[in-house]
Design an enzyme around this catalytic site. Structure first.
Site, PDB file in Angstrom:
ATOM      1  N   GLY A 130       0.827  -1.216   0.000  1.00 54.80           N
ATOM      2  CA  GLY A 130       0.000   0.000   0.000  1.00 54.80           C
ATOM      3  C   GLY A 130       0.852   1.252   0.000  1.00 54.80           C
ATOM      4  O   GLY A 130       0.640   2.183  -0.786  1.00 54.80           O
ATOM      5  N   ASP A 152       8.145   5.628   7.836  1.00 53.66           N
ATOM      6  CA  ASP A 152       7.641   4.953   9.022  1.00 53.66           C
ATOM      7  C   ASP A 152       6.408   5.725   9.449  1.00 53.66           C
ATOM      8  O   ASP A 152       6.429   6.961   9.525  1.00 53.66           O
ATOM      9  CB  ASP A 152       8.663   4.890  10.154  1.00 53.66           C
ATOM     10  CG  ASP A 152       8.255   3.807  11.144  1.00 53.66           C
ATOM     11  OD1 ASP A 152       8.303   2.614  10.786  1.00 53.66           O
ATOM     12  OD2 ASP A 152       7.850   4.154  12.275  1.00 53.66           O
ATOM     13  N   ASP A 171      -7.067   2.652   7.022  1.00 51.88           N
ATOM     14  CA  ASP A 171      -7.840   3.653   6.270  1.00 51.88           C
ATOM     15  C   ASP A 171      -9.357   3.592   6.516  1.00 51.88           C
ATOM     16  O   ASP A 171      -9.996   4.636   6.623  1.00 51.88           O
ATOM     17  CB  ASP A 171      -7.559   3.539   4.767  1.00 51.88           C
ATOM     18  CG  ASP A 171      -6.263   4.226   4.360  1.00 51.88           C
ATOM     19  OD1 ASP A 171      -5.763   5.066   5.131  1.00 51.88           O
ATOM     20  OD2 ASP A 171      -5.761   3.921   3.262  1.00 51.88           O
TER      21      ASP A 171
HETATM   22  P1  ITT Z   1       7.631  -1.096   5.951  1.00 50.38           P
HETATM   23  O1  ITT Z   1       8.282  -0.981   7.305  1.00 50.38           O
HETATM   24  O2  ITT Z   1       8.210  -2.177   5.111  1.00 50.38           O
HETATM   25  O3  ITT Z   1       7.548   0.226   5.248  1.00 50.38           O
HETATM   26  P2  ITT Z   1       5.242  -1.586   7.520  1.00 50.38           P
HETATM   27  O4  ITT Z   1       3.826  -1.889   7.152  1.00 50.38           O
HETATM   28  O5  ITT Z   1       5.898  -2.508   8.509  1.00 50.38           O
HETATM   29  O6  ITT Z   1       6.096  -1.541   6.166  1.00 50.38           O
HETATM   30  P3  ITT Z   1       5.358   0.601   9.409  1.00 50.38           P
HETATM   31  O7  ITT Z   1       6.225  -0.113  10.389  1.00 50.38           O
HETATM   32  O8  ITT Z   1       5.642   2.045   9.135  1.00 50.38           O
HETATM   33  O9  ITT Z   1       5.348  -0.117   7.994  1.00 50.38           O
HETATM   34  O10 ITT Z   1       3.872   0.424   9.900  1.00 50.38           O
HETATM   35  C1  ITT Z   1       2.916   1.408   9.711  1.00 50.38           C
HETATM   36  C2  ITT Z   1       1.537   0.793   9.713  1.00 50.38           C
HETATM   37  O11 ITT Z   1       0.594   1.859   9.935  1.00 50.38           O
HETATM   38  C3  ITT Z   1       1.227   0.199   8.356  1.00 50.38           C
HETATM   39  O12 ITT Z   1       1.419  -1.191   8.341  1.00 50.38           O
HETATM   40  C4  ITT Z   1      -0.230   0.605   8.120  1.00 50.38           C
HETATM   41  O13 ITT Z   1      -1.088  -0.376   8.449  1.00 50.38           O
HETATM   42  C5  ITT Z   1      -0.453   1.786   9.047  1.00 50.38           C
HETATM   43  N1  ITT Z   1      -0.525   2.952   8.168  1.00 50.38           N
HETATM   44  C6  ITT Z   1       0.484   3.793   7.825  1.00 50.38           C
HETATM   45  N2  ITT Z   1       0.071   4.669   6.909  1.00 50.38           N
HETATM   46  C7  ITT Z   1      -1.215   4.371   6.649  1.00 50.38           C
HETATM   47  C8  ITT Z   1      -2.161   4.903   5.772  1.00 50.38           C
HETATM   48  O14 ITT Z   1      -1.882   5.885   4.924  1.00 50.38           O
HETATM   49  N3  ITT Z   1      -3.378   4.354   5.772  1.00 50.38           N
HETATM   50  C9  ITT Z   1      -3.683   3.334   6.587  1.00 50.38           C
HETATM   51  N4  ITT Z   1      -2.839   2.750   7.432  1.00 50.38           N
HETATM   52  C10 ITT Z   1      -1.598   3.270   7.472  1.00 50.38           C
END
Ligand code: ITT
Length: 210
Positions: free
Chosen positions: A17, A74, A161
């Site tokens: 995403g 992040d 979301d």
């Molecule tokens: P990477 O570290 O590989 O980038 P991750 O999913 O583990 O992927 P994060 O540790 O930054 O990334 O986790 C952030 C979580 O917060 C992510 O998995 C999403 O579910 C949520 N999140 C972040 N931005 C979002 C958005 O725009 N809309 C919905 N959920 C979001």
């Protein structure tokens, strides 16, 4: 002084995403964006205590392994009635299966246990970090405030979301197109999403051809 960026860039995420949004955001700049997974880069452990420190860890690891600049995000959802949780643990709340239906339920249950009443105030944060192979890094942060709604609404976007209703809107991020959620206004006024806002700051500081 920020370093201007041109040429190739690794997008240091394994989240599909986020990758799609970051590719769309970068597309006007003529930067060749390669995903970390395409290069088979490992996922570093996110040991930081803040969004910025975790973004820098991810960007430095990818830039070091790929030997080209890397951009990492992040991010997470911070709920006021839960003292900012899930925050930097937003992905972990979805478990190893990354089940965000379950993660949204967990948020709802935690709010119930905390006896929280509507409106449930929350915000998303995105920290974007750009790192170079020599370890130099810069970071940029964006936030968007709103409230949480249950049950989840919409099947667009990703992660949390469907429960996030940004202030001033009647549709959740899960009910918005990508253009509405993270499109950059032509006059460069603030975009809506946390990631697009962080990206605007990053683009002003680091991208050429604007
Ligand atoms: P990477 O570290 O590989 O980038 P991750 O999913 O583990 O992927 P994060 O540790 O930054 O990334 O986790 C952030 C979580 O917060 C992510 O998995 C999403 O579910 C949520 N999140 C972040 N931005 C979002 C958005 O725009 N809309 C919905 N959920 C979001």
């Amino acid at each position: 002084m920020p370093r201007l960026l041109a040429g190739k860039l690794v997008i240091a995420t394994h989240n599909a995403g986020k990758l799609a949004e970051m590719r769309e955001l970068l597309s006007p700049y003529g930067v060749a964006a390669i995903a970390a997974a395409e290069l088979g880069l490992p996922e570093p452990e996110e040991t930081g205590a803040s969004f910025v420190s975790n973004a820098v860890i991810k960007a430095r690891a990818a830039a070091g392994s790929a030997n080209i600049p890397a951009l990492a995000d992040d991010s997470g959802l911070c709920v006021a009635a839960l003292k900012g949780a899930p925050g930097i643990n937003s992905a972990r709340w979805a478990g190893v299966a990354r089940d965000f239906g379950a993660a949204m339920k967990k948020v709802e249950q935690a709010l119930h246990a905390a006896n929280a009443r509507a409106p449930i105030r929350a915000h998303f944060v995105s920290a974007l970090a750009l790192a170079f192979p020599d370890g130099e890094a810069q970071s940029f942060e964006g936030k968007v405030f709103g409230e949480l709604v249950f049950p989840p609404r919409g099947n667009l976007g990703f992660g949390y979301d469907p429960i996030f209703l940004p202030d001033g809107f009647s549709r959740t991020f899960g009910e918005m197109t990508g253009h509405e959620k993270h499109g950059i206004p032509a006059d460069d006024s603030p975009a809506l999403s946390h990631r697009a806002r962080a990206f605007q700051a990053f683009a002003r500081a680091c991208l050429v051809n604007r």
